[in-house]
Design an enzyme around this catalytic site. Structure first.
Site, PDB file in Angstrom:
ATOM      1  N   LYS A   9       0.914  -1.169  -0.289  1.00  9.27           N
ATOM      2  CA  LYS A   9      -0.456   0.248  -0.136  1.00  9.27           C
ATOM      3  C   LYS A   9       0.899   1.350  -0.307  1.00  9.27           C
ATOM      4  O   LYS A   9       1.988   0.897   0.233  1.00  9.27           O
ATOM      5  CB  LYS A   9      -0.991  -0.374   1.150  1.00  9.27           C
ATOM      6  CG  LYS A   9      -1.764  -1.072   0.936  1.00  9.27           C
ATOM      7  CD  LYS A   9      -2.517  -0.884   2.354  1.00  9.27           C
ATOM      8  CE  LYS A   9      -3.796  -2.258   2.299  1.00  9.27           C
ATOM      9  NZ  LYS A   9      -4.499  -2.351   3.324  1.00  9.27           N
ATOM     10  N   TYR A  49     -12.360  -2.804  -3.448  1.00 12.90           N
ATOM     11  CA  TYR A  49     -12.774  -2.965  -2.079  1.00 12.90           C
ATOM     12  C   TYR A  49     -14.476  -3.395  -2.269  1.00 12.90           C
ATOM     13  O   TYR A  49     -14.936  -2.627  -1.057  1.00 12.90           O
ATOM     14  CB  TYR A  49     -12.796  -1.406  -1.181  1.00 12.90           C
ATOM     15  CG  TYR A  49     -11.568  -1.703  -0.754  1.00 12.90           C
ATOM     16  CD1 TYR A  49     -10.336  -2.991  -0.107  1.00 12.90           C
ATOM     17  CD2 TYR A  49     -10.047  -0.589  -1.324  1.00 12.90           C
ATOM     18  CE1 TYR A  49      -8.905  -2.336   0.114  1.00 12.90           C
ATOM     19  CE2 TYR A  49      -8.709  -0.617  -0.643  1.00 12.90           C
ATOM     20  CZ  TYR A  49      -8.114  -1.363   0.202  1.00 12.90           C
ATOM     21  OH  TYR A  49      -7.240  -1.030   0.168  1.00 12.90           O
ATOM     22  N   PHE A  57     -16.238   2.466   6.507  1.00 13.45           N
ATOM     23  CA  PHE A  57     -14.914   2.625   6.303  1.00 13.45           C
ATOM     24  C   PHE A  57     -14.696   3.163   5.056  1.00 13.45           C
ATOM     25  O   PHE A  57     -13.752   3.154   4.470  1.00 13.45           O
ATOM     26  CB  PHE A  57     -13.459   2.188   6.934  1.00 13.45           C
ATOM     27  CG  PHE A  57     -14.205   0.960   7.526  1.00 13.45           C
ATOM     28  CD1 PHE A  57     -13.139  -0.194   5.808  1.00 13.45           C
ATOM     29  CD2 PHE A  57     -14.557   0.116   7.534  1.00 13.45           C
ATOM     30  CE1 PHE A  57     -13.655  -1.378   5.687  1.00 13.45           C
ATOM     31  CE2 PHE A  57     -15.026  -1.117   8.234  1.00 13.45           C
ATOM     32  CZ  PHE A  57     -14.677  -1.648   6.632  1.00 13.45           C
ATOM     33  N   ARG A  85      -0.970 -14.808   4.546  1.00 11.51           N
ATOM     34  CA  ARG A  85      -1.784 -14.532   5.280  1.00 11.51           C
ATOM     35  C   ARG A  85      -0.727 -14.405   6.769  1.00 11.51           C
ATOM     36  O   ARG A  85      -1.098 -13.465   7.180  1.00 11.51           O
ATOM     37  CB  ARG A  85      -3.122 -15.167   5.372  1.00 11.51           C
ATOM     38  CG  ARG A  85      -3.658 -14.731   4.338  1.00 11.51           C
ATOM     39  CD  ARG A  85      -4.438 -13.619   4.076  1.00 11.51           C
ATOM     40  NE  ARG A  85      -5.222 -12.871   5.291  1.00 11.51           N
ATOM     41  CZ  ARG A  85      -5.446 -11.822   5.154  1.00 11.51           C
ATOM     42  NH1 ARG A  85      -5.972 -10.936   4.723  1.00 11.51           N
ATOM     43  NH2 ARG A  85      -6.503 -11.440   5.585  1.00 11.51           N
ATOM     44  N   THR A  91      -5.374  -7.984  10.900  1.00 11.39           N
ATOM     45  CA  THR A  91      -4.941  -6.847   9.947  1.00 11.39           C
ATOM     46  C   THR A  91      -4.662  -5.799  11.342  1.00 11.39           C
ATOM     47  O   THR A  91      -4.281  -4.650  10.849  1.00 11.39           O
ATOM     48  CB  THR A  91      -6.597  -6.335  10.102  1.00 11.39           C
ATOM     49  OG1 THR A  91      -6.902  -7.582   9.095  1.00 11.39           O
ATOM     50  CG2 THR A  91      -7.066  -5.442   9.313  1.00 11.39           C
ATOM     51  N   ARG A 102       3.559  -7.209   9.154  1.00  8.02           N
ATOM     52  CA  ARG A 102       2.116  -5.580  10.076  1.00  8.02           C
ATOM     53  C   ARG A 102       3.043  -5.990  11.254  1.00  8.02           C
ATOM     54  O   ARG A 102       3.124  -4.744  11.762  1.00  8.02           O
ATOM     55  CB  ARG A 102       1.243  -6.456  10.319  1.00  8.02           C
ATOM     56  CG  ARG A 102       0.108  -5.920   8.871  1.00  8.02           C
ATOM     57  CD  ARG A 102      -0.991  -6.291   8.966  1.00  8.02           C
ATOM     58  NE  ARG A 102      -1.851  -6.096   7.032  1.00  8.02           N
ATOM     59  CZ  ARG A 102      -2.383  -6.118   6.773  1.00  8.02           C
ATOM     60  NH1 ARG A 102      -3.251  -7.634   7.303  1.00  8.02           N
ATOM     61  NH2 ARG A 102      -3.715  -6.353   5.655  1.00  8.02           N
ATOM     62  N   ASN A 112      -1.472  -0.261   7.212  1.00  2.00           N
ATOM     63  CA  ASN A 112      -0.752  -0.983   7.940  1.00  2.00           C
ATOM     64  C   ASN A 112       0.242  -2.143   6.781  1.00  2.00           C
ATOM     65  O   ASN A 112       0.549  -3.220   6.227  1.00  2.00           O
ATOM     66  CB  ASN A 112      -2.014  -1.986   7.719  1.00  2.00           C
ATOM     67  CG  ASN A 112      -3.495  -2.623   6.981  1.00  2.00           C
ATOM     68  OD1 ASN A 112      -3.588  -1.885   5.442  1.00  2.00           O
ATOM     69  ND2 ASN A 112      -4.394  -2.971   7.615  1.00  2.00           N
ATOM     70  N   HIS A 115      -1.915  -5.454   1.743  1.00  4.96           N
ATOM     71  CA  HIS A 115      -2.782  -6.359   1.183  1.00  4.96           C
ATOM     72  C   HIS A 115      -2.475  -7.946   0.769  1.00  4.96           C
ATOM     73  O   HIS A 115      -1.774  -8.107  -0.069  1.00  4.96           O
ATOM     74  CB  HIS A 115      -3.941  -5.934  -0.006  1.00  4.96           C
ATOM     75  CG  HIS A 115      -4.653  -6.706   0.245  1.00  4.96           C
ATOM     76  ND1 HIS A 115      -6.494  -6.942   0.039  1.00  4.96           N
ATOM     77  CD2 HIS A 115      -4.940  -7.219  -1.355  1.00  4.96           C
ATOM     78  CE1 HIS A 115      -7.585  -7.371   0.592  1.00  4.96           C
ATOM     79  NE2 HIS A 115      -6.517  -7.901  -0.949  1.00  4.96           N
ATOM     80  N   GLU A 126      -9.188 -10.881  -7.061  1.00  4.77           N
ATOM     81  CA  GLU A 126      -8.516  -9.966  -7.622  1.00  4.77           C
ATOM     82  C   GLU A 126      -7.138  -9.674  -7.967  1.00  4.77           C
ATOM     83  O   GLU A 126      -6.782  -8.868  -8.826  1.00  4.77           O
ATOM     84  CB  GLU A 126      -7.447 -10.167  -5.704  1.00  4.77           C
ATOM     85  CG  GLU A 126      -8.690  -9.534  -4.457  1.00  4.77           C
ATOM     86  CD  GLU A 126      -7.858  -9.638  -3.496  1.00  4.77           C
ATOM     87  OE1 GLU A 126      -8.692  -9.217  -2.593  1.00  4.77           O
ATOM     88  OE2 GLU A 126      -7.068  -9.886  -3.156  1.00  4.77           O
TER      89      GLU A 126
END
Length: 149
Positions: A9, A49, A57, A85, A91, A102, A112, A115, A126
């Site tokens: 990100k 999203y 949010f 993951r 998260t 993270r 964070n 993704h 995705e």
């Protein structure tokens, strides 16, 4: 082999964490099959999203992912989705385990860093949203026999 979608990100880019993050997946033994350094359009962000569209949010997520460049990636390997993951962590970076991306590098849920697809169906969706088929390169690193039986 399973494929997963990951995106570094804007906060990860701005903080200079690209090499650190990519090297973790390389060291794990995954194969990079697609990579783009890009500015995300509002349309792509809203599609990505979409599952959160009705949540309070949603606008903040879209605003943030479009606020700066992103590195979009597709990685391949045995159990790539679940392993990625685990490597990414929870998260909320404050509850993410030490040793995760993270947990080691983040401190705020809204910043964070990365993704990662959360399921095979999500990964497929995705990957097709962010990449055209011809942008993905199937190849086998010469050291693969030292990684997998």
């Amino acid at each position: 082999m399973e494929r997963t979608f990951l995106a570094i990100k804007p906060d990860g880019i701005q903080r200079g964490l690209i090499g650190e993050i990519i090297s973790r997946f390389e060291a794990k033994g995954f194969t990079l099959v697609g990579l783009k350094f890009m500015k995300v359009s509002r349309e792509l962000a809203e599609q990505h999203y979409n599952i959160h569209r009705e949540k309070s949010f949603f606008t903040g997520l879209v605003d943030f992912i479009t606020s700066g460049p992103v590195i979009a990636m597709v990685w391949e390997g045995s159990g790539a989705i679940a392993a990625a993951r685990k490597m990414i962590g929870a998260t909320n970076p404050l509850t993410a385990e030490p040793g995760t991306i993270r947990g080691d590098l983040g401190i705020d849920i809204g910043r964070n860093i990365i993704h990662g697809s959360d399921a095979p169906e999500t990964a497929t969706q995705e990957i097709s949203l962010w990449f055209k088929d011809e942008e993905l390169i199937s190849w086998q690193p010469s050291l693969i026999s030292w990684i997998r039986e």
